[in-house]
Design a protein around this motif. Structure first.
Motif, PDB file in Angstrom:
ATOM      1  N   ASN A  66      69.270  37.817 -11.762  1.00 57.88           N
ATOM      2  CA  ASN A  66      70.218  38.234 -11.835  1.00 57.88           C
ATOM      3  C   ASN A  66      70.972  36.713 -12.498  1.00 57.88           C
ATOM      4  OD1 ASN A  66      73.745  38.938 -11.780  1.00 57.88           O
ATOM      5  ND2 ASN A  66      73.937  38.122  -9.555  1.00 57.88           N
ATOM      6  N   CYS A  67      72.587  36.959 -12.727  1.00 62.50           N
ATOM      7  CA  CYS A  67      73.371  35.795 -13.071  1.00 62.50           C
ATOM      8  C   CYS A  67      74.647  36.320 -13.452  1.00 62.50           C
ATOM      9  CB  CYS A  67      72.730  35.952 -15.219  1.00 62.50           C
ATOM     10  SG  CYS A  67      73.720  36.794 -16.162  1.00 62.50           S
ATOM     11  N   ALA A  68      75.600  35.645 -13.754  1.00 60.42           N
ATOM     12  CA  ALA A  68      76.873  35.561 -13.808  1.00 60.42           C
ATOM     13  C   ALA A  68      77.912  36.352 -14.594  1.00 60.42           C
ATOM     14  CB  ALA A  68      77.875  34.478 -13.544  1.00 60.42           C
ATOM     15  N   ASP A  69      78.263  37.305 -14.552  1.00 52.11           N
ATOM     16  CA  ASP A  69      79.413  38.183 -15.980  1.00 52.11           C
ATOM     17  C   ASP A  69      80.438  37.076 -16.384  1.00 52.11           C
ATOM     18  OD1 ASP A  69      81.064  37.489 -13.592  1.00 52.11           O
ATOM     19  OD2 ASP A  69      81.436  39.922 -13.878  1.00 52.11           O
ATOM     20  N   ILE A  93      66.601  39.782 -15.129  1.00 52.21           N
ATOM     21  CA  ILE A  93      67.135  41.025 -14.298  1.00 52.21           C
ATOM     22  C   ILE A  93      68.286  41.271 -13.597  1.00 52.21           C
ATOM     23  CG2 ILE A  93      65.908  42.882 -12.715  1.00 52.21           C
ATOM     24  CD1 ILE A  93      64.223  41.253 -11.710  1.00 52.21           C
ATOM     25  N   LEU A  94      68.952  42.266 -14.573  1.00 50.10           N
ATOM     26  CA  LEU A  94      70.028  42.922 -14.375  1.00 50.10           C
ATOM     27  C   LEU A  94      69.902  44.488 -14.590  1.00 50.10           C
ATOM     28  CD1 LEU A  94      71.731  42.519 -17.862  1.00 50.10           C
ATOM     29  CD2 LEU A  94      71.436  40.673 -15.880  1.00 50.10           C
ATOM     30  N   GLY A  95      71.055  45.058 -13.470  1.00 47.55           N
ATOM     31  CA  GLY A  95      71.714  46.255 -12.287  1.00 47.55           C
ATOM     32  C   GLY A  95      70.297  46.480 -12.139  1.00 47.55           C
ATOM     33  N   HIS A  96      70.036  46.060 -10.877  1.00 45.83           N
ATOM     34  CA  HIS A  96      69.154  46.136 -10.353  1.00 45.83           C
ATOM     35  C   HIS A  96      69.908  46.925  -8.774  1.00 45.83           C
ATOM     36  CE1 HIS A  96      66.181  46.566  -6.591  1.00 45.83           C
ATOM     37  NE2 HIS A  96      65.069  46.352  -7.283  1.00 45.83           N
ATOM     38  N   SER A  97      69.395  48.328  -8.698  1.00 47.58           N
ATOM     39  CA  SER A  97      70.030  49.694  -8.126  1.00 47.58           C
ATOM     40  C   SER A  97      70.665  48.654  -6.026  1.00 47.58           C
ATOM     41  CB  SER A  97      69.053  50.326  -7.298  1.00 47.58           C
ATOM     42  OG  SER A  97      68.281  49.949  -6.616  1.00 47.58           O
ATOM     43  N   GLU A  98      69.722  47.111  -5.826  1.00 43.01           N
ATOM     44  CA  GLU A  98      70.265  46.325  -4.765  1.00 43.01           C
ATOM     45  C   GLU A  98      71.317  45.792  -4.871  1.00 43.01           C
ATOM     46  OE1 GLU A  98      66.347  44.299  -3.583  1.00 43.01           O
ATOM     47  OE2 GLU A  98      65.492  46.573  -3.940  1.00 43.01           O
ATOM     48  N   ARG A  99      71.626  45.579  -6.464  1.00 39.21           N
ATOM     49  CA  ARG A  99      72.848  44.755  -6.882  1.00 39.21           C
ATOM     50  C   ARG A  99      74.055  45.549  -6.544  1.00 39.21           C
ATOM     51  NH1 ARG A  99      72.862  39.712  -6.610  1.00 39.21           N
ATOM     52  NH2 ARG A  99      74.970  39.999  -6.790  1.00 39.21           N
ATOM     53  N   TYR A 103      76.215  45.083  -4.067  1.00 39.66           N
ATOM     54  CA  TYR A 103      77.198  43.739  -4.795  1.00 39.66           C
ATOM     55  C   TYR A 103      77.816  43.864  -5.840  1.00 39.66           C
ATOM     56  CZ  TYR A 103      73.681  41.234  -2.367  1.00 39.66           C
ATOM     57  OH  TYR A 103      72.948  40.348  -0.906  1.00 39.66           O
ATOM     58  N   GLY A 104      78.440  45.928  -5.592  1.00 37.63           N
ATOM     59  CA  GLY A 104      79.060  46.503  -5.907  1.00 37.63           C
ATOM     60  C   GLY A 104      78.892  45.298  -7.987  1.00 37.63           C
ATOM     61  N   GLU A 105      77.829  45.510  -8.568  1.00 40.24           N
ATOM     62  CA  GLU A 105      77.297  45.325  -9.436  1.00 40.24           C
ATOM     63  C   GLU A 105      77.630  46.760 -10.603  1.00 40.24           C
ATOM     64  OE1 GLU A 105      73.786  43.198 -11.222  1.00 40.24           O
ATOM     65  OE2 GLU A 105      75.711  42.226 -10.739  1.00 40.24           O
ATOM     66  N   THR A 106      79.064  47.329 -11.844  1.00 45.54           N
ATOM     67  CA  THR A 106      79.551  48.008 -11.815  1.00 45.54           C
ATOM     68  C   THR A 106      78.991  47.639 -13.701  1.00 45.54           C
ATOM     69  OG1 THR A 106      81.000  46.421 -13.006  1.00 45.54           O
ATOM     70  CG2 THR A 106      81.532  48.121 -10.590  1.00 45.54           C
ATOM     71  N   SER A 107      78.926  48.856 -14.711  1.00 49.05           N
ATOM     72  CA  SER A 107      78.551  48.820 -16.082  1.00 49.05           C
ATOM     73  C   SER A 107      79.535  47.974 -16.823  1.00 49.05           C
ATOM     74  CB  SER A 107      78.799  50.505 -16.643  1.00 49.05           C
ATOM     75  OG  SER A 107      77.860  50.927 -15.656  1.00 49.05           O
ATOM     76  N   GLU A 108      80.798  48.194 -15.924  1.00 46.76           N
ATOM     77  CA  GLU A 108      81.572  46.873 -17.086  1.00 46.76           C
ATOM     78  C   GLU A 108      81.324  45.625 -17.521  1.00 46.76           C
ATOM     79  OE1 GLU A 108      85.534  47.308 -15.166  1.00 46.76           O
ATOM     80  OE2 GLU A 108      86.342  46.949 -17.100  1.00 46.76           O
TER      81      GLU A 108
END
Ligand code: PGA
Length: 250
Positions: A66-69, A93-99, A103-108
């Motif tokens: 992961n990394c910061a946005d 790795i970006l957008g893993h389903s667990e994130r 952790y509220g990872e949105t497309s944005e």
């Protein structure tokens, strides 16, 4: 010929010392797999430095999970793409389903993260995939299409050329329930078709990995399919023999 990749997602497992040992064990048996198979390990942030050190000269690449946005600043607890790149991290790795789920990872957010990963010279391993109820409702194609259109379609052609995609049906992750080789092929063929709508023939070159309870015993059949170019491995990546056993499936 597309790249053949087996990537290990260690998730929140191993201490730093155990991570270095695991890397060394993988390196020790790496020669059993074809040399053309690219191996990537993705340890937790805390042991990236020591695992990168241990991986020098082994031909094993190291990625983050992961990394910061945001690029830098007052974001307590976050780790930036620049920090990762400066340590020698090659993939994120970006957008893993667990994130996405915990952790509220949105497309944005993922569009921002992807840009930062590329700006710092690294390559995203972008994860997509549907949940069980979505598959049962016949929505797997619509979900994968949206996850691609909302994030991957923001890339330039030169960025897209480097991208690695991982299709991971959420119902198969850590459940012991694997998609059949046919299910993986069908949806990964569809994914490549969607990528081609925007990027044309470049999509022929994109490595699309399968993830979800992949093991040495089922990898051969899954990797044998035309649109499956390797795997993103969770549980089995924590045992060197299993991880290499999967890489040997090519
Ligand atoms: P699993 O995890 O191999 O343990 O199912 C795969 C992943 O989440 O990347």
């Amino acid at each position: 010929m597309r790249r053949e990749i087996v990537a290990g997602n260690w998730k929140m497992n191993t201490t730093p010392a155990q991570g270095v040992e695991l890397l060394k064990s993988v390196a020790a048996v790496k020669g059993e797999a074809k040399s053309s198979v690219e191996l990537i390990v993705c340890p937790p942030f805390t042991h990236l430095c020591s695992v990168i050190d241990a991986a020098k000269g082994t031909g094993i690449a190291v990625g983050a999970q992961n990394c910061a946005d945001e690029a830098k600043g007052a974001y307590t607890g976050e780790v930036s793409a620049e920090m990762l790149a400066s340590m020698g991290v090659e993939y994120v790795i970006l957008g893993h389903s667990e994130r996405r789920e915990y952790y509220g990872e949105t497309s944005e957010k993922l569009v921002k993260k992807m840009k930062l990963v590329y700006d710092n010279g690294m390559v995203p391993i972008y994860c997509i995939g549907e949940k069980l109820e979505e598959r049962e409702a016949g929505k797997e194609e619509a979900i994968c299409r949206a996850q691609i259109e909302e994030v991957v379609f923001s890339l330039s052609e030169s960025q897209f050329e480097k991208l690695v995609i991982a299709y991971e049906p959420v119902w198969a992750i850590g459940t012991g329930k694997t998609a059949t080789a046919e299910q993986a092929q069908d949806i990964q063929h569809f994914i490549r078709k969607v990528l081609a709508e925007k990027f044309g023939t470049l999509a022929e070159k994109t490595p699309i990995l399968y993830g979800g309870s992949c093991k040495p015993s089922n990898a051969g059949e899954i990797f044998g399919k035309k649109d499956v170019d390797g795997g993103l491995i969770g549980g089995a990546a924590l045992v060197a023999e299993d991880f290499i056993g999967i890489a040997k499936a090519f």
